[in-house]
Design a protein around this motif. Structure first.
Motif, short mmCIF file in Angstrom:
data_model
loop_
_atom_site.label_atom_id
_atom_site.label_comp_id
_atom_site.label_asym_id
_atom_site.label_seq_id
_atom_site.Cartn_x
_atom_site.Cartn_y
_atom_site.Cartn_z
N ALA A 377 0.83 -1.21 0.00
CA ALA A 377 0.00 0.00 0.00
C ALA A 377 0.86 1.26 0.00
CB ALA A 377 -0.93 -0.01 1.22
N MET A 378 1.94 1.21 0.75
CA MET A 378 2.83 2.36 0.82
C MET A 378 3.47 2.63 -0.53
SD MET A 378 5.69 2.88 3.77
CE MET A 378 4.48 2.51 5.03
N ALA A 379 3.70 1.57 -1.30
CA ALA A 379 4.29 1.72 -2.63
C ALA A 379 3.26 2.08 -3.69
CB ALA A 379 5.02 0.44 -3.02
N GLY A 380 1.97 2.17 -3.30
CA GLY A 380 0.96 2.65 -4.22
C GLY A 380 -0.06 1.64 -4.69
N THR A 381 0.03 0.39 -4.22
CA THR A 381 -0.93 -0.64 -4.61
C THR A 381 -1.66 -1.12 -3.36
OG1 THR A 381 0.53 -1.36 -6.39
CG2 THR A 381 -1.27 -2.84 -5.80
N ALA A 382 -2.84 -0.56 -3.11
CA ALA A 382 -3.53 -0.77 -1.84
C ALA A 382 -4.67 -1.78 -1.92
CB ALA A 382 -4.06 0.56 -1.31
N GLU A 383 -4.89 -2.40 -3.07
CA GLU A 383 -6.07 -3.25 -3.23
C GLU A 383 -6.10 -4.39 -2.22
OE1 GLU A 383 -8.31 -6.02 -6.64
OE2 GLU A 383 -6.48 -4.89 -7.13
N ARG A 384 -4.98 -5.10 -2.08
CA ARG A 384 -4.97 -6.24 -1.15
C ARG A 384 -4.90 -5.76 0.29
NH1 ARG A 384 -1.01 -10.79 -3.57
NH2 ARG A 384 0.47 -9.06 -3.64
N PHE A 385 -4.19 -4.68 0.55
CA PHE A 385 -4.20 -4.08 1.89
C PHE A 385 -5.62 -3.74 2.32
CE2 PHE A 385 -4.31 -0.08 4.30
CZ PHE A 385 -3.60 -0.44 5.44
N ASP A 386 -6.41 -3.19 1.40
CA ASP A 386 -7.78 -2.80 1.73
C ASP A 386 -8.66 -3.99 2.09
OD1 ASP A 386 -7.20 -0.13 1.36
OD2 ASP A 386 -7.98 -0.05 -0.69
N VAL A 387 -8.35 -5.17 1.57
CA VAL A 387 -9.12 -6.36 1.93
C VAL A 387 -9.09 -6.58 3.44
CG1 VAL A 387 -9.25 -8.88 1.72
CG2 VAL A 387 -8.82 -7.48 -0.32
N LEU A 388 -7.93 -6.41 4.03
CA LEU A 388 -7.83 -6.55 5.49
C LEU A 388 -8.23 -5.27 6.21
CD1 LEU A 388 -4.53 -8.62 5.97
CD2 LEU A 388 -6.89 -9.43 5.79
N ALA A 389 -7.89 -4.12 5.64
CA ALA A 389 -8.21 -2.86 6.30
C ALA A 389 -9.72 -2.64 6.40
CB ALA A 389 -7.56 -1.70 5.55
#
Length: 421
Positions: A377-389
């Motif tokens: 997410a920090m590198a600009g790709t948050a799709e999978r991070f958002d699944v948990l967030a």
């Protein structure tokens, strides 16, 4: 025992790692990580691999907290079953969560990639405390097979003897994708890989507070770190840095023992799988590489540990394995587990501060995943991070003074249900 929390088998058999040293001064980096457990180390490593300059600070030493004290059980998934996730969140979100938390084993990937020597073994058995529990497990195994093509083995009560020499359980589910390991040596392996990738690790440095500006500043005892982003991976201690986030968890104390090496170890657990049972206050156990039984049992909702951890845990071990009730116990230790209201992890971002905590005793696999998704997410790709967030989360009621007592009452209710069957 002089320290009832830190007489740990893991510490006694840990790989070499430098002790904390005195550090003063001002530092600058892209990413400042707070916490040297699985989440913080994996996040720091993944950020460095993406080209960020990273400094990790740890108040004690790498793996000092739950990451280096846990039962070493690698259990795929979350505290909710896959069918519960689909019932509450729908098919699409359940698919995304399953792909991340069951199929995407970042721990195995890191161990393989970096050659981490941490006694990794395959196989996990969930043991049914009651016939009703077994019926629920059997239905879940069928659901996993038909819905996700995820293979587990249903073990009927007579077949349990092939895995465990105990008459206590009414069947179980064996998951070959699960397993167990030496958690502190895994943490040290991550730390060595992170340093090799360029991460600077500052041990013995307690974080006090974060000034979330752009760039922001992390204030330590005798040092400061200026950074673009911060990752708070302090779990049970998150409230000391960010009190608002601390409202989302309460600490529960868990305790483990390690026997002396057992001549009949392979008879107790013949498939060398890790085992956890289905009680709310569960027992969990496995064999170490040198054939000790590592056994966790019982919980305390007070932060005051028992004076003798071995004496506290021994009755739980003796109930499961009466044949070793009097076995010599060489180590007894414990620590805090941060638990959320719904037992799902609390992961997210506030400004330039990312956080992940509240893994609720089910974090040996998902913490590494969380750390790496933060880096994504920090590198600009948050799709999978958002699944948990996007997992639901609520703070415990009661405020600063009543949160723990109210949570304790609820936990005691479920513990009493265990006893009443």
């Amino acid at each position: 025992m002089s320290d009832p929390l830190n007489n740990s088998y893991y510490a006694a058999t840990a790989h070499e790692w430098p002790a904390p040293g005195d550090i003063e001064g001002a530092y600058t980096c892209d990413v400042a990580v707070i916490g040297g457990g699985f989440t913080g180390l994996s996040a720091a490593l993944a950020c460095a691999e993406r080209g960020f300059s990273v400094i990790l600070v740890e108040a004690e030493s790498v793996g000092f907290g739950a990451s280096g004290r846990n039962g070493g059980q690698l259990i795929p998934g979350l505290r909710w079953t896959a069918s519960e996730l689909e019932a509450d969140f729908g098919r699409e979100r359940a698919d995304a969560l399953f792909d991340l938390c069951w199929r995407d084993n970042r721990v195995h990937a890191r161990i393989t990639r970096h050659g981490i020597d941490c006694d990794l073994k395959a196989g996990h058995l969930e043991a049914a405390w009651t016939p009703k529990d077994f019926d629920v497990m059997r239905r879940e195994a069928e659901y996993l097979a038909t819905r996700f093509n995820y293979a587990t083995t249903v073990v009927q009560k007579p077949g349990m003897s092939a895995h465990i020499t105990s008459s206590l359980y009414h069947g179980g589910i064996y998951d070959p994708q699960g397993g167990h390991f030496h958690p502190l040596n895994y943490a040290i392996g991550l730390a060595k890989a992170a340093e090799a990738a360029g991460v600077r690790i500052l041990q013995g440095q307690r974080a006090n507070w974060i000034l979330d500006t752009d760039p922001g500043e992390l204030f330590l005892g005798a040092s400061t770190i200026e950074a673009r982003y911060f990752i708070d991976a302090t779990d049970s201690w998150i409230g000391e840095i960010e009190p608002d986030l601390g409202r989302y968890t309460v600490p529960i104390m868990n305790y483990n023992i390690a026997t002396a090496p057992l001549p009949n170890a392979d008879e107790l657990l013949s498939t060398d799988a890790a085992v956890a049972d289905s009680r709310f206050v569960l027992n969990y156990f496995r064999l170490s590489a040198d054939k000790r039984l590592i056994f966790g049992g019982g919980e305390r909702y007070s932060q005051t540990p028992p004076r003798d951890v071995a004496a506290f845990v021994r009755p739980f071990m003796a109930e499961v394995f009466p044949q070793i009730a009097d076995a010599k116990i060489d180590y007894g230790w414990g620590g805090a587990v941060a638990v959320t209201m719904n037992r799902l992890p609390h992961i997210g971002r506030r400004g330039n501060v990312f956080f992940a905590h509240g893994f609720s005793g089910h974090g040996a696999l998902v913490t590494t995943l969380a750390g790496e998704l933060i880096a994504e997410a920090m590198a600009g790709t948050a799709e999978r991070f958002d699944v948990l967030a996007n997992l639901p989360s609520k703070p415990f009621p009661g405020g600063k003074w009543l949160r723990q007592p109210l949570a304790t009452l609820g936990l005691l209710y479920y513990a009493m249900k265990d006893k009443l069957g």
